[in-house]
Design a protein around this motif. Structure first.
Motif, PDB file in Angstrom:
ATOM      1  N   GLU A   1      48.893  33.014  40.062  1.00  0.00           N
ATOM      2  CA  GLU A   1      47.860  32.213  41.083  1.00  0.00           C
ATOM      3  C   GLU A   1      46.805  31.482  40.545  1.00  0.00           C
ATOM      4  O   GLU A   1      46.489  30.658  41.128  1.00  0.00           O
ATOM      5  N   THR A   2      46.249  31.689  39.856  1.00  0.00           N
ATOM      6  CA  THR A   2      44.532  31.527  38.959  1.00  0.00           C
ATOM      7  C   THR A   2      45.485  30.248  37.994  1.00  0.00           C
ATOM      8  O   THR A   2      44.210  29.406  37.486  1.00  0.00           O
ATOM      9  N   GLY A   3      46.181  31.099  37.073  1.00  0.00           N
ATOM     10  CA  GLY A   3      46.198  30.266  35.219  1.00  0.00           C
ATOM     11  C   GLY A   3      45.203  30.955  35.064  1.00  0.00           C
ATOM     12  O   GLY A   3      45.411  30.005  33.916  1.00  0.00           O
ATOM     13  N   LEU A   4      44.886  31.307  34.925  1.00  0.00           N
ATOM     14  CA  LEU A   4      43.363  32.529  34.197  1.00  0.00           C
ATOM     15  C   LEU A   4      44.097  33.301  33.318  1.00  0.00           C
ATOM     16  O   LEU A   4      45.405  33.991  33.993  1.00  0.00           O
ATOM     17  N   GLN A   5      44.732  33.405  32.217  1.00  0.00           N
ATOM     18  CA  GLN A   5      45.368  34.439  31.271  1.00  0.00           C
ATOM     19  C   GLN A   5      43.903  35.334  31.260  1.00  0.00           C
ATOM     20  O   GLN A   5      42.699  35.925  31.943  1.00  0.00           O
ATOM     21  N   PRO A   6      45.293  37.183  31.823  1.00  0.00           N
ATOM     22  CA  PRO A   6      44.142  38.100  31.637  1.00  0.00           C
ATOM     23  C   PRO A   6      43.049  38.647  31.197  1.00  0.00           C
ATOM     24  O   PRO A   6      41.884  38.844  31.350  1.00  0.00           O
ATOM     25  N   ALA A   7      42.901  37.676  29.744  1.00  0.00           N
ATOM     26  CA  ALA A   7      42.170  38.060  28.609  1.00  0.00           C
ATOM     27  C   ALA A   7      40.339  37.271  29.215  1.00  0.00           C
ATOM     28  O   ALA A   7      39.174  37.564  29.084  1.00  0.00           O
ATOM     29  N   ASP A   8      40.592  36.070  30.316  1.00  0.00           N
ATOM     30  CA  ASP A   8      39.525  35.705  30.438  1.00  0.00           C
ATOM     31  C   ASP A   8      39.004  36.232  32.368  1.00  0.00           C
ATOM     32  O   ASP A   8      38.543  35.083  32.898  1.00  0.00           O
ATOM     33  N   GLN A   9      40.097  36.420  32.872  1.00  0.00           N
ATOM     34  CA  GLN A   9      39.692  37.498  34.090  1.00  0.00           C
ATOM     35  C   GLN A   9      38.721  38.849  34.125  1.00  0.00           C
ATOM     36  O   GLN A   9      38.766  39.411  33.195  1.00  0.00           O
ATOM     37  N   ARG A  10      37.678  38.583  35.235  1.00  0.00           N
ATOM     38  CA  ARG A  10      36.607  39.521  35.239  1.00  0.00           C
ATOM     39  C   ARG A  10      37.086  40.161  36.529  1.00  0.00           C
ATOM     40  O   ARG A  10      36.773  39.513  37.097  1.00  0.00           O
ATOM     41  N   LEU A  11      37.483  41.857  37.350  1.00  0.00           N
ATOM     42  CA  LEU A  11      37.552  41.746  38.252  1.00  0.00           C
ATOM     43  C   LEU A  11      36.084  42.850  38.697  1.00  0.00           C
ATOM     44  O   LEU A  11      35.958  43.736  38.114  1.00  0.00           O
ATOM     45  N   ILE A  12      35.853  42.792  39.666  1.00  0.00           N
ATOM     46  CA  ILE A  12      34.994  43.392  39.988  1.00  0.00           C
ATOM     47  C   ILE A  12      35.282  43.877  41.393  1.00  0.00           C
ATOM     48  O   ILE A  12      35.362  43.735  42.655  1.00  0.00           O
TER      49      ILE A  12
ATOM     50  N   VAL B   1      40.625  51.919  46.103  1.00  0.00           N
ATOM     51  CA  VAL B   1      40.417  50.400  46.564  1.00  0.00           C
ATOM     52  C   VAL B   1      41.918  50.823  47.134  1.00  0.00           C
ATOM     53  O   VAL B   1      42.675  51.628  47.639  1.00  0.00           O
ATOM     54  N   LYS B   2      41.952  49.959  48.938  1.00  0.00           N
ATOM     55  CA  LYS B   2      42.520  50.181  49.642  1.00  0.00           C
ATOM     56  C   LYS B   2      43.353  49.489  49.720  1.00  0.00           C
ATOM     57  O   LYS B   2      43.155  47.712  49.825  1.00  0.00           O
ATOM     58  N   ASP B   3      44.458  49.357  51.420  1.00  0.00           N
ATOM     59  CA  ASP B   3      44.857  48.462  51.808  1.00  0.00           C
ATOM     60  C   ASP B   3      43.888  47.084  53.156  1.00  0.00           C
ATOM     61  O   ASP B   3      42.553  47.998  53.252  1.00  0.00           O
ATOM     62  N   ARG B   4      43.905  46.052  52.140  1.00  0.00           N
ATOM     63  CA  ARG B   4      43.143  45.074  53.060  1.00  0.00           C
ATOM     64  C   ARG B   4      41.250  44.855  51.987  1.00  0.00           C
ATOM     65  O   ARG B   4      40.585  44.494  52.589  1.00  0.00           O
ATOM     66  N   SER B   5      41.546  45.638  50.993  1.00  0.00           N
ATOM     67  CA  SER B   5      40.305  45.041  50.208  1.00  0.00           C
ATOM     68  C   SER B   5      39.892  44.599  49.821  1.00  0.00           C
ATOM     69  O   SER B   5      41.084  43.933  49.468  1.00  0.00           O
ATOM     70  N   LYS B   6      38.360  44.153  49.689  1.00  0.00           N
ATOM     71  CA  LYS B   6      38.145  42.965  48.604  1.00  0.00           C
ATOM     72  C   LYS B   6      38.048  43.071  46.998  1.00  0.00           C
ATOM     73  O   LYS B   6      36.908  43.932  46.986  1.00  0.00           O
ATOM     74  N   VAL B   7      37.928  42.334  46.280  1.00  0.00           N
ATOM     75  CA  VAL B   7      38.295  42.077  45.045  1.00  0.00           C
ATOM     76  C   VAL B   7      37.345  41.042  44.545  1.00  0.00           C
ATOM     77  O   VAL B   7      38.395  40.507  44.836  1.00  0.00           O
ATOM     78  N   ILE B   8      36.608  40.803  43.430  1.00  0.00           N
ATOM     79  CA  ILE B   8      35.903  39.761  43.498  1.00  0.00           C
ATOM     80  C   ILE B   8      36.542  39.031  42.029  1.00  0.00           C
ATOM     81  O   ILE B   8      36.369  40.371  40.740  1.00  0.00           O
ATOM     82  N   LEU B   9      36.989  37.886  41.119  1.00  0.00           N
ATOM     83  CA  LEU B   9      37.654  37.900  40.705  1.00  0.00           C
ATOM     84  C   LEU B   9      36.327  37.079  39.594  1.00  0.00           C
ATOM     85  O   LEU B   9      36.286  35.555  40.410  1.00  0.00           O
ATOM     86  N   VAL B  10      36.312  36.554  38.387  1.00  0.00           N
ATOM     87  CA  VAL B  10      35.300  36.176  37.504  1.00  0.00           C
ATOM     88  C   VAL B  10      35.783  35.467  36.916  1.00  0.00           C
ATOM     89  O   VAL B  10      36.518  36.553  35.882  1.00  0.00           O
ATOM     90  N   GLU B  11      35.618  34.026  35.926  1.00  0.00           N
ATOM     91  CA  GLU B  11      36.452  34.122  35.059  1.00  0.00           C
ATOM     92  C   GLU B  11      35.124  34.382  33.845  1.00  0.00           C
ATOM     93  O   GLU B  11      34.007  34.096  33.954  1.00  0.00           O
ATOM     94  N   ASP B  12      35.777  34.563  32.941  1.00  0.00           N
ATOM     95  CA  ASP B  12      34.677  35.214  32.013  1.00  0.00           C
ATOM     96  C   ASP B  12      33.684  33.592  30.726  1.00  0.00           C
ATOM     97  O   ASP B  12      34.928  32.959  31.276  1.00  0.00           O
ATOM     98  N   ALA B  13      32.517  34.097  31.233  1.00  0.00           N
ATOM     99  CA  ALA B  13      31.334  32.890  30.371  1.00  0.00           C
ATOM    100  C   ALA B  13      32.323  32.660  29.366  1.00  0.00           C
ATOM    101  O   ALA B  13      32.275  31.467  28.611  1.00  0.00           O
ATOM    102  N   ALA B  14      32.404  32.980  28.557  1.00  0.00           N
ATOM    103  CA  ALA B  14      32.893  32.441  26.641  1.00  0.00           C
ATOM    104  C   ALA B  14      34.353  32.044  26.928  1.00  0.00           C
ATOM    105  O   ALA B  14      34.491  30.558  26.092  1.00  0.00           O
TER     106      ALA B  14
END
Length: 258
Positions: A87-98, A115-128
């Motif tokens: 979906e995002t084009g970010l590689q798994p190593a470059d992702q941070r899930l909160i 984590v349940k149905d309709r839960s919200k997860v924040i995706l942050v790109e790794d600073a490096a």
């Protein structure tokens, strides 16, 4: 003599208690456990525990972007990252899930973290990863700038190479070329060589730079040979033979009138 009367019910109760304890012990022995990345000891998943697995939809927030992802409820955060890569084009190593204010490890299970149905997860790109991408953008910009400069030099070299070719044909036909033309052409080629030397190039641009440098060198070497050949050409002297005619003196005839 007094004898203690045994209680049959008590015996049955004790026996039942022993059976319950033994069955409980048996179940505990059959249960397999695994150590979670955070140090938590949890029950290991088996095929029996995965019978009622269902998919849940998660709301993913990535900056100003929003995604809705369908994923197995017993998947890990690492598996979720692989889905988000599409979906995002970010590689798994470059992702941070909160989730719930805490960054989650790849090996953590969604359901065990709540984590349940309709839960919200924040995706942050790794600073490096961000810094690495900016470095790549700057590098690409430098390469594009170098390629544009090399392209301009290439067009000039094309024009000069055509002049060298025409000069070579003329000398081959025995037509002497003024030496100043050869010298001027060599100077113009050397200017292009200096331009190439001042262009910082890497990668593909470096290959193009070397190619144009070889073209300039070849043209200069050709002019050196033509300069020697041109000196051996004998100039063609054209003489004109004029034809002379003898002119007879003109005599005038006069007519008399009365």
């Amino acid at each position: 003599m007094m004898k203690r009367r045994s209680n049959p019910a008590s015996g049955r109760k004790f026996e039942s208690s022993n059976n319950t304890t033994s069955s409980s012990t048996s179940r505990e022995e059959d249960t397999e456990w695994e150590m979670r990345p955070g140090g938590m000891l949890v029950q290991k998943r088996t095929e029996m525990t995965d019978v009622s697995v269902r998919n849940i939809r998660l709301r993913i927030a990535f900056g100003a972007l929003r995604y809705e992802i369908s994923v197995n409820s017993q998947a890990t955060f690492g598996e979720l990252k692989k889905i988000l890569t599409v979906e995002t084009g970010l590689q798994p190593a470059d992702q941070r899930l909160i989730f719930r204010g805490k960054e989650r490890e790849n090996g953590e299970y969604l359901d065990m973290c709540g984590v349940k149905d309709r839960s919200k997860v924040i995706l942050v790109e790794d600073a490096a990863s961000i810094e690495r991408r900016f470095d790549e953008m700057r590098q690409n910009a430098k390469i594009q700038k170098a390629l544009a400069a090399i392209s301009n030099v290439s067009m000039e070299v094309d024009k000069l190479a055509d002049q060298v070719s025409e000069m070579e044909k003329s000398i081959a036909k025995g037509v002497k070329v003024p030496e100043v033309q050869i010298t001027t052409l060599m100077e113009m080629l050397m200017r292009q060589a200096i331009k190439l030397d001042n262009i910082p190039a890497e990668g593909d641009a470096c290959a193009q730079k070397n190619l144009q440098g070889k073209r300039v060198q070849k043209c200069v070497e050709t002019l050196d040979v033509l300069k020697i050949s041109n000196a051996k050409v004998r100039p063609v002297i054209v003489t004109t033979n004029w034809e002379t005619f003898d002119q007879s003196p003109a005599t005038a005839q006069w007519e008399l009138f009365d």
